[in-house]
Design a protein around this motif. Structure first.
Motif, PDB file in Angstrom:
ATOM      1  N   ILE A 113       6.971   8.940 -34.218  1.00 46.24           N
ATOM      2  CA  ILE A 113       6.607   8.104 -35.372  1.00 46.24           C
ATOM      3  C   ILE A 113       6.807   8.932 -36.639  1.00 46.24           C
ATOM      4  N   LEU A 114       7.742   8.498 -37.469  1.00 46.82           N
ATOM      5  CA  LEU A 114       8.032   9.217 -38.720  1.00 46.82           C
ATOM      6  C   LEU A 114       7.458   8.389 -39.856  1.00 46.82           C
ATOM      7  N   ALA A 115       6.571   9.003 -40.642  1.00 47.02           N
ATOM      8  CA  ALA A 115       5.836   8.206 -41.622  1.00 47.02           C
ATOM      9  C   ALA A 115       5.906   8.772 -43.040  1.00 47.02           C
ATOM     10  N   LYS A 116       5.922   7.831 -43.982  1.00 50.29           N
ATOM     11  CA  LYS A 116       5.703   8.203 -45.383  1.00 50.29           C
ATOM     12  C   LYS A 116       4.238   7.977 -45.736  1.00 50.29           C
ATOM     13  N   SER A 117       3.639   7.005 -45.052  1.00 52.53           N
ATOM     14  CA  SER A 117       2.209   6.698 -45.206  1.00 52.53           C
ATOM     15  C   SER A 117       1.806   5.924 -43.952  1.00 52.53           C
ATOM     16  N   SER A 118       0.534   5.566 -43.847  1.00 45.46           N
ATOM     17  CA  SER A 118       0.124   4.841 -42.637  1.00 45.46           C
ATOM     18  C   SER A 118       0.665   3.408 -42.626  1.00 45.46           C
ATOM     19  N   GLU A 119       1.183   2.947 -43.765  1.00 45.53           N
ATOM     20  CA  GLU A 119       1.784   1.600 -43.802  1.00 45.53           C
ATOM     21  C   GLU A 119       3.299   1.632 -43.686  1.00 45.53           C
ATOM     22  N   ASP A 120       3.889   2.767 -44.051  1.00 41.60           N
ATOM     23  CA  ASP A 120       5.349   2.853 -44.130  1.00 41.60           C
ATOM     24  C   ASP A 120       5.845   3.876 -43.107  1.00 41.60           C
ATOM     25  N   TYR A 121       6.317   3.372 -41.968  1.00 43.81           N
ATOM     26  CA  TYR A 121       6.757   4.300 -40.920  1.00 43.81           C
ATOM     27  C   TYR A 121       7.814   3.675 -40.022  1.00 43.81           C
ATOM     28  N   GLN A 122       8.511   4.563 -39.284  1.00 47.67           N
ATOM     29  CA  GLN A 122       9.536   4.140 -38.316  1.00 47.67           C
ATOM     30  C   GLN A 122       9.198   4.750 -36.959  1.00 47.67           C
ATOM     31  N   VAL A 123       9.537   4.021 -35.903  1.00 43.23           N
ATOM     32  CA  VAL A 123       9.267   4.537 -34.557  1.00 43.23           C
ATOM     33  C   VAL A 123      10.585   4.704 -33.807  1.00 43.23           C
ATOM     34  N   TYR A 124      10.808   5.911 -33.290  1.00 40.22           N
ATOM     35  CA  TYR A 124      12.012   6.208 -32.506  1.00 40.22           C
ATOM     36  C   TYR A 124      11.622   6.583 -31.086  1.00 40.22           C
ATOM     37  N   ARG A 125      12.516   6.303 -30.152  1.00 40.34           N
ATOM     38  CA  ARG A 125      12.383   6.857 -28.806  1.00 40.34           C
ATOM     39  C   ARG A 125      13.089   8.201 -28.818  1.00 40.34           C
ATOM     40  N   LEU A 126      12.612   9.085 -27.953  1.00 41.05           N
ATOM     41  CA  LEU A 126      13.184  10.430 -27.893  1.00 41.05           C
ATOM     42  C   LEU A 126      14.687  10.406 -27.612  1.00 41.05           C
ATOM     43  N   GLU A 127      15.120   9.493 -26.752  1.00 41.91           N
ATOM     44  CA  GLU A 127      16.545   9.435 -26.390  1.00 41.91           C
ATOM     45  C   GLU A 127      17.434   9.133 -27.607  1.00 41.91           C
ATOM     46  N   GLU A 128      16.850   8.478 -28.623  1.00 43.62           N
ATOM     47  CA  GLU A 128      17.631   8.198 -29.840  1.00 43.62           C
ATOM     48  C   GLU A 128      17.796   9.465 -30.685  1.00 43.62           C
ATOM     49  N   LEU A 129      16.785  10.310 -30.636  1.00 42.68           N
ATOM     50  CA  LEU A 129      16.798  11.497 -31.498  1.00 42.68           C
ATOM     51  C   LEU A 129      17.516  12.687 -30.875  1.00 42.68           C
ATOM     52  N   LEU A 130      17.575  12.719 -29.537  1.00 46.36           N
ATOM     53  CA  LEU A 130      18.281  13.825 -28.882  1.00 46.36           C
ATOM     54  C   LEU A 130      19.093  13.304 -27.706  1.00 46.36           C
ATOM     55  N   PRO A 131      20.213  12.605 -28.016  1.00 43.48           N
ATOM     56  CA  PRO A 131      21.063  12.130 -26.925  1.00 43.48           C
ATOM     57  C   PRO A 131      21.739  13.305 -26.220  1.00 43.48           C
ATOM     58  N   HIS A 132      22.080  13.109 -24.964  1.00 48.17           N
ATOM     59  CA  HIS A 132      22.777  14.142 -24.176  1.00 48.17           C
ATOM     60  C   HIS A 132      21.994  15.447 -24.149  1.00 48.17           C
ATOM     61  N   ALA A 133      20.681  15.317 -23.989  1.00 50.38           N
ATOM     62  CA  ALA A 133      19.823  16.505 -24.057  1.00 50.38           C
ATOM     63  C   ALA A 133      20.002  17.424 -22.859  1.00 50.38           C
ATOM     64  N   PHE A 134      19.775  18.683 -23.083  1.00 55.58           N
ATOM     65  CA  PHE A 134      19.680  19.650 -21.985  1.00 55.58           C
ATOM     66  C   PHE A 134      18.270  19.546 -21.439  1.00 55.58           C
ATOM     67  N   LEU A 135      18.139  19.103 -20.184  1.00 56.63           N
ATOM     68  CA  LEU A 135      16.828  18.761 -19.625  1.00 56.63           C
ATOM     69  C   LEU A 135      16.374  19.771 -18.583  1.00 56.63           C
ATOM     70  N   PRO A 136      15.058  19.822 -18.332  1.00 55.40           N
ATOM     71  CA  PRO A 136      14.552  20.702 -17.280  1.00 55.40           C
ATOM     72  C   PRO A 136      15.237  20.444 -15.938  1.00 55.40           C
ATOM     73  N   SER A 137      15.638  19.186 -15.682  1.00 48.58           N
ATOM     74  CA  SER A 137      16.262  18.845 -14.400  1.00 48.58           C
ATOM     75  C   SER A 137      17.578  19.595 -14.178  1.00 48.58           C
ATOM     76  N   ALA A 138      18.197  20.067 -15.255  1.00 50.06           N
ATOM     77  CA  ALA A 138      19.454  20.818 -15.126  1.00 50.06           C
ATOM     78  C   ALA A 138      19.245  22.116 -14.366  1.00 50.06           C
ATOM     79  N   LEU A 139      18.035  22.569 -14.336  1.00 49.19           N
ATOM     80  CA  LEU A 139      17.744  23.868 -13.708  1.00 49.19           C
ATOM     81  C   LEU A 139      17.120  23.739 -12.326  1.00 49.19           C
ATOM     82  N   GLU A 140      17.056  22.474 -11.845  1.00 50.58           N
ATOM     83  CA  GLU A 140      16.434  22.295 -10.512  1.00 50.58           C
ATOM     84  C   GLU A 140      17.397  22.670  -9.413  1.00 50.58           C
TER      85      GLU A 140
END
Ligand code: THU
Length: 140
Positions: A113-140
């Protein structure tokens, strides 16, 4: 509680955390409020250092506090940032903080949740902010 009220409550906590920011070099005050899967909230602010590279972002402060207290699963994080009394933009989390988020947050479920105030904010899912992430599963 209604979804909006919960989001706004978390943003208020991030604003509270931001008041503790230690930022003598950038003067850019950031606060974060991280909610665990079980509903506890951990606050974080950015903590800078005369050796600039030793600075820690607000988001990672919150994550490291929570993980060091035994929490491993998280629902969402609210982030607010800007110069002194003005928050003019949504404060995008840096790449290192996004990488820390994918370590502990579900790519499809964890909300940022990225906010300028408690009334003015945007909600992102993690996959939108870090596509093609290097994940813990890569090391399993
Ligand atoms: N910073 C954060 O704490 N979180 C962010 O999402 C972006 C940047 C901090 C690091 C540094 O103390 C200041 O903001 C300027 O980069």
């Amino acid at each position: 509680m209604k979804k909006e009220a919960e989001e706004q409550g978390l943003i208020e906590k991030a604003l509270e955390a931001r008041r503790k920011a230690y930022v003598p070099y950038s003067h850019f005050h950031v606060g974060a409020a991280l909610e665990t899967e079980t509903g506890e909230v951990f606050l974080g602010c950015n903590v800078e250092n005369a050796s600039y590279g030793a600075a820690n972002c607000a988001e990672r402060t919150a994550f490291f506090k929570a993980v060091s207290e035994g929490h491993r699963k998280f629902r969402r994080i609210a982030i607010v940032g800007g110069f002194l009394d003005s928050i003019e933009d949504y404060c995008m989390p840096c790449g290192i903080c996004r990488q820390v988020m994918v370590e502990f947050g579900d790519l499809h479920e964890f909300q940022v949740i990225l906010a300028k105030s408690s009334e003015d904010y945007q909600v992102y899912r993690l996959e939108e902010l870090l596509p093609h992430a290097f994940l813990p599963s890569a090391l399993e």
